[in-house]
Design an enzyme around this catalytic site. Structure first.
Site, mmCIF file in Angstrom:
data_model
loop_
_atom_site.group_PDB
_atom_site.id
_atom_site.type_symbol
_atom_site.label_atom_id
_atom_site.label_comp_id
_atom_site.label_asym_id
_atom_site.label_seq_id
_atom_site.Cartn_x
_atom_site.Cartn_y
_atom_site.Cartn_z
ATOM 1 N N GLU A 74 0.211 -17.994 -0.870
ATOM 2 C CA GLU A 74 2.162 -17.699 -0.991
ATOM 3 C C GLU A 74 2.742 -16.544 -0.529
ATOM 4 O OE1 GLU A 74 2.855 -20.731 -1.557
ATOM 5 O OE2 GLU A 74 2.073 -21.470 -3.332
ATOM 6 N N HIS A 92 4.659 -16.043 -9.513
ATOM 7 C CA HIS A 92 5.166 -17.425 -9.496
ATOM 8 C C HIS A 92 3.730 -18.121 -10.954
ATOM 9 C CE1 HIS A 92 3.579 -21.069 -8.069
ATOM 10 N NE2 HIS A 92 2.464 -21.117 -7.225
ATOM 11 N N HIS A 94 1.460 -21.013 -12.857
ATOM 12 C CA HIS A 94 0.961 -22.526 -13.322
ATOM 13 C C HIS A 94 0.602 -23.261 -14.442
ATOM 14 C CE1 HIS A 94 -0.862 -22.811 -8.501
ATOM 15 N NE2 HIS A 94 0.339 -21.682 -8.672
ATOM 16 N N TYR A 113 19.816 -21.926 -25.396
ATOM 17 C CA TYR A 113 20.536 -21.804 -24.809
ATOM 18 C C TYR A 113 20.251 -20.266 -23.719
ATOM 19 C CZ TYR A 113 20.151 -17.761 -28.134
ATOM 20 O OH TYR A 113 19.216 -17.467 -29.434
ATOM 21 N N HIS A 154 3.598 -28.140 -9.359
ATOM 22 C CA HIS A 154 3.656 -27.076 -8.706
ATOM 23 C C HIS A 154 3.120 -25.766 -10.495
ATOM 24 C CE1 HIS A 154 2.506 -23.952 -5.423
ATOM 25 N NE2 HIS A 154 2.426 -23.608 -6.787
ATOM 26 N N TYR A 208 21.905 -8.303 -21.927
ATOM 27 C CA TYR A 208 21.110 -8.576 -22.892
ATOM 28 C C TYR A 208 19.795 -7.795 -22.970
ATOM 29 C CZ TYR A 208 17.851 -10.307 -27.041
ATOM 30 O OH TYR A 208 17.132 -10.872 -27.771
#
Length: 215
Positions: A74, A92, A94, A113, A154, A208
């Site tokens: 990737e 990333h 899964h 939110y 994915h 925040y």
């Protein structure tokens, strides 16, 4: 060792990601940027066997600089994310809920939110083969003005300023997807947040969080 601190952080977060169930096996990948270089996970290596010296260092366009093993497949997606918006890190996953929801919707419904953490609605990028330039392009479109997206059938991609922050945001996204899945299976008309309420949350969440004082 080049980017030693960043490589050590990649190993630490990879093991957390595996232990906390955001990936299975060798799935998923992460990277962290320092200047014009990134430290990124290698391809197909068990996270238990990963050590800092096996983490790849590449240029932003994916050119290897110090890569004992082949970088993750990737890499094009990570490179595209850095070249588009220059985040400090990319995670990333899964994870189960995000992957399941990516098969059902075109964007994560505004059930909470916390979507404001990502700049608003989290879109689902159309499916493309993993590791392909098409997937990287689809992700970039879905990520426009956002810091997260789902990849259809994915998983999920999250951007952030630091690797720790980005990983925490990935966990928030997984929680959001789990809530959305439960709402979808309730067979009731959900109460969703409108654009005005979501914009309020985006503004509020932009500042925040705080750090504990140094001792």
């Amino acid at each position: 060792m080049l980017l030693q601190e960043e490589r050590e952080a990649v190993v630490r977060i990879c093991r957390l990601m595996s232990a906390e169930g955001l990936v299975v096996g060798t799935a998923g990948n992460i990277s962290v940027r320092k200047g014009e270089l990134i430290a990124i996970t290698p391809s197909g290596l068990s996270y238990d066997a990963l050590t800092p010296d096996l983490v790849s260092v590449c240029e932003l366009d994916g050119t290897p600089v110090d890569s004992p093993l082949k970088p993750t497949s990737e890499l094009p997606m990570h490179s595209a994310a850095y070249l588009q918006s220059m985040p400090g890190a990319v995670v990333h996953t899964h994870s189960v809920a995000a992957t399941a929801l990516s098969c059902l919707v075109d964007e994560v419904p505004p059930v909470h939110y916390y979507l404001g953490l990502f700049g608003g609605s989290v879109r689902v990028a159309p499916y493309a083969l993993y590791g392909s330039s098409e997937l990287a392009e689809n992700m970039c479109v879905a990520m426009t003005d956002r810091t997260a997206c789902l990849l259809a059938n994915h998983g999920a991609v999250v951007l952030g300023n630091t690797l720790d922050e980005t990983y925490e945001r990935a966990k928030y996204l997984e929680w959001l997807c789990e809530v959305a899945l439960r709402v979808q299976t309730a067979n009731l008309l959900p109460r969703l947040l409108g654009e005005e309420r979501m914009a309020e949350a985006v503004d509020r969440l932009a500042t925040y969080g705080q750090k504990a004082p140094e001792r």
